[in-house]
Design a protein around this motif. Structure first.
Motif, PDB file in Angstrom:
ATOM      1  N   ASP A  14       0.787  -1.236   0.000  1.00  0.00           N
ATOM      2  CA  ASP A  14       0.000   0.000   0.000  1.00  0.00           C
ATOM      3  C   ASP A  14       0.819   1.286   0.000  1.00  0.00           C
ATOM      4  O   ASP A  14       0.258   2.376   0.087  1.00  0.00           O
ATOM      5  CB  ASP A  14      -0.992   0.035   1.177  1.00  0.00           C
ATOM      6  CG  ASP A  14      -2.043  -1.044   1.057  1.00  0.00           C
ATOM      7  OD1 ASP A  14      -2.435  -1.377  -0.085  1.00  0.00           O
ATOM      8  OD2 ASP A  14      -2.481  -1.570   2.104  1.00  0.00           O
ATOM      9  N   VAL A  15       2.141   1.184  -0.087  1.00  0.00           N
ATOM     10  CA  VAL A  15       3.000   2.374  -0.145  1.00  0.00           C
ATOM     11  C   VAL A  15       3.939   2.203  -1.331  1.00  0.00           C
ATOM     12  O   VAL A  15       4.639   1.192  -1.423  1.00  0.00           O
ATOM     13  CB  VAL A  15       3.823   2.543   1.157  1.00  0.00           C
ATOM     14  CG1 VAL A  15       4.761   3.742   1.049  1.00  0.00           C
ATOM     15  CG2 VAL A  15       2.904   2.684   2.357  1.00  0.00           C
ATOM     16  N   PRO A  16       3.967   3.169  -2.255  1.00  0.00           N
ATOM     17  CA  PRO A  16       4.866   3.038  -3.410  1.00  0.00           C
ATOM     18  C   PRO A  16       6.324   2.921  -2.982  1.00  0.00           C
ATOM     19  O   PRO A  16       6.772   3.614  -2.069  1.00  0.00           O
ATOM     20  CB  PRO A  16       4.643   4.335  -4.188  1.00  0.00           C
ATOM     21  CG  PRO A  16       3.347   4.879  -3.703  1.00  0.00           C
ATOM     22  CD  PRO A  16       3.189   4.403  -2.282  1.00  0.00           C
ATOM     23  N   ASN A  17       7.054   2.037  -3.664  1.00  0.00           N
ATOM     24  CA  ASN A  17       8.491   1.939  -3.409  1.00  0.00           C
ATOM     25  C   ASN A  17       9.207   3.058  -4.182  1.00  0.00           C
ATOM     26  O   ASN A  17       8.553   3.897  -4.820  1.00  0.00           O
ATOM     27  CB  ASN A  17       9.012   0.547  -3.764  1.00  0.00           C
ATOM     28  CG  ASN A  17       8.810   0.190  -5.224  1.00  0.00           C
ATOM     29  OD1 ASN A  17       8.627   1.055  -6.079  1.00  0.00           O
ATOM     30  ND2 ASN A  17       8.847  -1.100  -5.522  1.00  0.00           N
ATOM     31  N   LYS A  18      10.533   3.056  -4.159  1.00  0.00           N
ATOM     32  CA  LYS A  18      11.288   4.129  -4.820  1.00  0.00           C
ATOM     33  C   LYS A  18      10.990   4.206  -6.311  1.00  0.00           C
ATOM     34  O   LYS A  18      10.823   5.293  -6.864  1.00  0.00           O
ATOM     35  CB  LYS A  18      12.786   3.948  -4.583  1.00  0.00           C
ATOM     36  CG  LYS A  18      13.222   4.269  -3.176  1.00  0.00           C
ATOM     37  CD  LYS A  18      14.721   4.109  -3.001  1.00  0.00           C
ATOM     38  CE  LYS A  18      15.106   4.396  -1.556  1.00  0.00           C
ATOM     39  NZ  LYS A  18      16.547   4.280  -1.336  1.00  0.00           N
ATOM     40  N   ALA A  19      10.918   3.050  -6.974  1.00  0.00           N
ATOM     41  CA  ALA A  19      10.628   3.054  -8.411  1.00  0.00           C
ATOM     42  C   ALA A  19       9.221   3.574  -8.673  1.00  0.00           C
ATOM     43  O   ALA A  19       8.990   4.340  -9.611  1.00  0.00           O
ATOM     44  CB  ALA A  19      10.798   1.652  -8.988  1.00  0.00           C
ATOM     45  N   GLY A  20       8.261   3.165  -7.830  1.00  0.00           N
ATOM     46  CA  GLY A  20       6.893   3.651  -7.968  1.00  0.00           C
ATOM     47  C   GLY A  20       6.800   5.151  -7.767  1.00  0.00           C
ATOM     48  O   GLY A  20       6.064   5.846  -8.476  1.00  0.00           O
ATOM     49  N   LEU A  21       7.551   5.666  -6.811  1.00  0.00           N
ATOM     50  CA  LEU A  21       7.572   7.115  -6.584  1.00  0.00           C
ATOM     51  C   LEU A  21       8.209   7.839  -7.765  1.00  0.00           C
ATOM     52  O   LEU A  21       7.737   8.917  -8.154  1.00  0.00           O
ATOM     53  CB  LEU A  21       8.302   7.443  -5.287  1.00  0.00           C
ATOM     54  CG  LEU A  21       7.568   7.031  -4.010  1.00  0.00           C
ATOM     55  CD1 LEU A  21       8.463   7.205  -2.794  1.00  0.00           C
ATOM     56  CD2 LEU A  21       6.267   7.809  -3.848  1.00  0.00           C
ATOM     57  N   ILE A  78       9.154   5.126 -18.944  1.00  0.00           N
ATOM     58  CA  ILE A  78       8.852   5.013 -17.511  1.00  0.00           C
ATOM     59  C   ILE A  78       7.816   3.930 -17.200  1.00  0.00           C
ATOM     60  O   ILE A  78       7.621   3.580 -16.037  1.00  0.00           O
ATOM     61  CB  ILE A  78       8.399   6.357 -16.907  1.00  0.00           C
ATOM     62  CG1 ILE A  78       7.059   6.813 -17.474  1.00  0.00           C
ATOM     63  CG2 ILE A  78       9.481   7.417 -17.070  1.00  0.00           C
ATOM     64  CD1 ILE A  78       6.414   7.975 -16.724  1.00  0.00           C
ATOM     65  N   LEU A  79       7.162   3.381 -18.204  1.00  0.00           N
ATOM     66  CA  LEU A  79       6.134   2.360 -17.990  1.00  0.00           C
ATOM     67  C   LEU A  79       6.608   1.206 -17.110  1.00  0.00           C
ATOM     68  O   LEU A  79       5.876   0.779 -16.220  1.00  0.00           O
ATOM     69  CB  LEU A  79       5.612   1.849 -19.336  1.00  0.00           C
ATOM     70  CG  LEU A  79       4.548   0.763 -19.307  1.00  0.00           C
ATOM     71  CD1 LEU A  79       3.292   1.241 -18.586  1.00  0.00           C
ATOM     72  CD2 LEU A  79       4.214   0.333 -20.729  1.00  0.00           C
ATOM     73  N   PRO A  80       7.823   0.684 -17.295  1.00  0.00           N
ATOM     74  CA  PRO A  80       8.270  -0.413 -16.425  1.00  0.00           C
ATOM     75  C   PRO A  80       8.286  -0.055 -14.942  1.00  0.00           C
ATOM     76  O   PRO A  80       8.137  -0.933 -14.095  1.00  0.00           O
ATOM     77  CB  PRO A  80       9.684  -0.712 -16.931  1.00  0.00           C
ATOM     78  CG  PRO A  80       9.677  -0.263 -18.353  1.00  0.00           C
ATOM     79  CD  PRO A  80       8.782   0.957 -18.372  1.00  0.00           C
ATOM     80  N   LEU A  81       8.439   1.225 -14.622  1.00  0.00           N
ATOM     81  CA  LEU A  81       8.411   1.626 -13.218  1.00  0.00           C
ATOM     82  C   LEU A  81       7.058   1.324 -12.584  1.00  0.00           C
ATOM     83  O   LEU A  81       6.980   1.017 -11.388  1.00  0.00           O
ATOM     84  CB  LEU A  81       8.727   3.118 -13.074  1.00  0.00           C
ATOM     85  CG  LEU A  81      10.112   3.562 -13.521  1.00  0.00           C
ATOM     86  CD1 LEU A  81      10.218   5.078 -13.468  1.00  0.00           C
ATOM     87  CD2 LEU A  81      11.191   2.901 -12.675  1.00  0.00           C
TER      88      LEU A  81
END
Length: 121
Positions: A14-21, A78-81
């Motif tokens: 439920d919290v974005p990781n570094k790549a998600g951010l 950025i899609l793979p992120l």
């Protein structure tokens, strides 16, 4: 005719990781040139059924604009992120024409069924 992008988004933990951010920090710049904008983003209130996760609702001027954005080199970079760090069900739907009614739609379906069956009743 506007096209809407709906993303049923689930983020592990439920919290974005570094790549998600990083994705969140970069995605807006890829959308703007194609006329996209966010209409909703966040948790939902489930009235029926189940909807684990979040919803993202975006609007684009038309289907061609959203297709150009999604396939653009900037977004593909950025899609793979997103796809490697979250679970998404991404769908597109076009807006309805002016004057659309659900009753009118039902009448069109009824008429088509009657025509196909050769029945006038």
């Amino acid at each position: 005719m506007s096209t809407y992008l709906i993303n049923h988004l689930r983020i592990p933990g439920d919290v974005p990781n570094k790549a998600g951010l990083s994705y969140l920090e970069e995605v807006e710049a890829t959308v703007k040139p194609y006329g996209g904008r966010w209409l909703a983003n966040g948790e939902v209130s489930v009235v029926e059924g189940a909807w684990p996760g979040l919803v993202v609702l975006m609007e684009f001027p038309d289907r061609a604009a959203v297709d150009r954005w999604y396939n653009s080199p900037e977004y593909q970079k950025i899609l793979p992120l997103r796809v490697n760090n979250a679970i998404s069900d991404l769908v597109l739907i076009d807006s309805l024409p002016d004057g659309y009614t659900v009753r009118g739609f039902a009448q069109q379906v009824r008429a088509a069924v009657q025509a196909a069956s050769g029945s006038g009743s």
